[in-house]
Design a protein around this motif. Structure first.
Motif, PDB file in Angstrom:
ATOM      1  N   ASP A 253       0.919  -0.982   0.031  1.00 46.55           N
ATOM      2  CA  ASP A 253      -0.108   0.016   0.107  1.00 46.55           C
ATOM      3  C   ASP A 253       0.830   1.180  -0.128  1.00 46.55           C
ATOM      4  N   SER A 254       1.095   2.027  -1.044  1.00 47.21           N
ATOM      5  CA  SER A 254       1.890   3.089  -1.201  1.00 47.21           C
ATOM      6  C   SER A 254       0.941   4.439  -0.757  1.00 47.21           C
ATOM      7  N   GLU A 255      -0.222   4.236  -0.722  1.00 49.85           N
ATOM      8  CA  GLU A 255      -1.134   5.458  -0.314  1.00 49.85           C
ATOM      9  C   GLU A 255      -0.860   5.729   1.347  1.00 49.85           C
ATOM     10  N   ASN A 256      -0.749   4.795   2.222  1.00 54.26           N
ATOM     11  CA  ASN A 256      -0.801   5.059   3.744  1.00 54.26           C
ATOM     12  C   ASN A 256       0.699   5.117   4.000  1.00 54.26           C
ATOM     13  N   GLN A 257       0.974   5.360   5.295  1.00 54.08           N
ATOM     14  CA  GLN A 257       2.292   5.286   5.804  1.00 54.08           C
ATOM     15  C   GLN A 257       2.237   4.285   7.014  1.00 54.08           C
ATOM     16  N   TYR A 258       3.362   3.364   7.093  1.00 51.66           N
ATOM     17  CA  TYR A 258       3.379   2.212   7.827  1.00 51.66           C
ATOM     18  C   TYR A 258       4.512   2.109   8.716  1.00 51.66           C
TER      19      TYR A 258
ATOM     20  N   GLU B 219      -2.822  -7.446  -4.747  1.00 49.88           N
ATOM     21  CA  GLU B 219      -3.736  -6.053  -5.038  1.00 49.88           C
ATOM     22  C   GLU B 219      -5.361  -6.322  -4.764  1.00 49.88           C
TER      23      GLU B 219
ATOM     24  N   ASP C 259      -6.559  -3.329  -2.118  1.00 52.74           N
ATOM     25  CA  ASP C 259      -7.883  -2.512  -2.339  1.00 52.74           C
ATOM     26  C   ASP C 259      -9.002  -2.610  -1.335  1.00 52.74           C
TER      27      ASP C 259
ATOM     28  N   LYS D 209      -7.602  -0.997   2.224  1.00 49.42           N
ATOM     29  CA  LYS D 209      -7.550   0.589   1.848  1.00 49.42           C
ATOM     30  C   LYS D 209      -8.872   1.103   2.047  1.00 49.42           C
ATOM     31  N   GLN D 210     -10.077   0.528   1.659  1.00 45.17           N
ATOM     32  CA  GLN D 210     -11.213   0.742   1.892  1.00 45.17           C
ATOM     33  C   GLN D 210     -11.747   0.628   3.071  1.00 45.17           C
TER      34      GLN D 210
ATOM     35  N   TYR E 205     -10.094   0.771   5.999  1.00 48.02           N
ATOM     36  CA  TYR E 205      -9.402   2.007   6.460  1.00 48.02           C
ATOM     37  C   TYR E 205     -10.090   3.181   6.536  1.00 48.02           C
ATOM     38  N   LYS E 206     -10.517   3.306   5.172  1.00 50.00           N
ATOM     39  CA  LYS E 206     -11.052   4.924   5.054  1.00 50.00           C
ATOM     40  C   LYS E 206     -12.368   4.686   5.555  1.00 50.00           C
TER      41      LYS E 206
END
Length: 372
Positions: A28-33, A357, A361, A364-365, A367-368
């Protein structure tokens, strides 16, 4: 979002939970881990794995496969303070860290409990674990189960199904690309065993993996084939001493580079696990991606038979029935068309449900939605 994963161990330690954790934080490149885990040593230290910061708490002893650390609480406080997460993603079953986390987790931080398995093997100490398990699930804002079957049949999860979602484990398909080099290595491996069809197993040699049933089946299989037994564990020497069969070869620990070769060289993947300790079966899904038909047992309350449906992607035998398992192996060895169809179906099933993948996906949803 800033998300702190708490796993038992982390890479370079190799394990099913650890691999799932690594797939998430690197995929996941959108969030920080960041990751918090036990060190495989007595000392605390912090390092980076592929750009992800990893806090490791030194452990001084292990009880019933649970690492114990004096410095775990102080190290976890430090990780939470420095990384300042919006979400803590906790990988269960990990009882001691759960108790510590409950004591230090700020109320503002959302808690995701990733339920990889029930506590099955440590039944004698489960009464001491259960209070922390219950408190963890009550505190959780979201519970993730690896399959609908496991969620339906896990007793601890039943009161919390209203806040549970499904997140299947995943295969990193980029690690199983069939190159010219792999093709050559596959050819060499097959030649090593005189071109005989290969029945392949890989995993830890522990009780719930069901290896004695597979080796009993090996003695009953009628076709001329070889069984390659990858991995090792506490049962390895006992198995070697007990099952001295000419068609069985213990090949030891297999590197990541060699694993792909064994998968593509095999005609059948054997997955003889017998209890719900095997909640999903990553190795099974990897073999399916490589278009290998699988033989499995019917495992009550596990997700294994959802990962590999009977008659669609493999052949399933009554639990612990080595005679039936041998018959399934013989059937696949005799019917190339059936084996190919099941293998192709397995590949398509992995592509639809179990790639990294797809998992990323979904997560990420989740989490949002949680932060919203």
């Amino acid at each position: 979002m800033r998300i702190l994963h708490i796993s038992k161990y982390y890479y370079p330690y190799i394990g099913g939970v650890e691999n799932a954790c690594k797939a998430i934080v690197e995929g996941d490149s959108e969030n920080q881990y960041a990751v918090f885990c036990f060190a495989e040593a007595r000392n605390n230290y912090i390092d980076e794995v592929n750009g992800v910061k990893v806090y490791r708490a030194g452990a001084f002893m292990t009880i019933s496969r649970q690492a114990i650390s004096i410095s775990y609480m102080s190290m976890l406080r430090r990780a939470i303070k420095e990384f300042n997460p919006d979400i803590v993603h906790f990988h269960w079953a990990n009882p001691f860290p759960a108790a510590v986390l409950l004591a230090v987790l700020p109320k503002r931080v959302k808690l995701v409990v990733h339920w990889h398995m029930d506590v099955v093997a440590q039944r004698k100490i489960y009464p001491f674990i259960k209070p922390f398990e219950t408190l963890l699930l009550k505190r959780a804002d979201l519970v993730l189960a690896t399959s609908e079957q496991y969620l339906e049949h896990s007793k601890p999860l039943q009161p919390y199904r209203y806040k549970a979602k499904i997140l299947p484990n995943c295969v990193d398909i980029h690690e199983f690309v069939y190159t010219e080099e792999v093709e050559q290595a596959v050819k060499q491996l097959k030649e090593k065993y005189d071109g005989k069809k290969i029945v392949f197993f890989v995993g830890r040699h522990i009780k719930y993996k069901g290896l004695p049933y597979l080796l009993e089946a090996a003695a009953k299989v009628k076709h001329d084939c070889v069984f390659l037994i990858g991995g090792n564990g506490p049962m390895t020497q006992e198995l070697k001493d007990t099952y001295k069969l000419s068609n069985v070869h213990f090949v030891g620990r297999i590197s990541d580079e060699q694993l792909i070769v064994y998968h593509y060289a095999a005609s059948i993947f054997a997955f003889p696990s017998i209890t719900k300790n095997e909640a999903f079966g990553i190795a099974l899904a990897e073999a399916m991606y490589c278009k290998k038909p699988a033989v499995t047992f019917t495992i009550p309350d596990s997700g294994v038979n959802w990962v590999c449906p009977n008659g669609e992607c493999g052949l399933e035998s009554p639990n612990g029935d080595s005679v039936a398992l041998a018959a399934s192996i013989d059937r696949l060895l005799a019917d190339d068309e059936l084996a190919k169809r099941l293998g192709e179906n397995g590949h398509q099933r992995v592509m639809k449900y179990f790639t990294r993948e797809v998992m990323i996906d979904m997560l990420k949803q989740y989490y949002k939605d949680l932060m919203a």
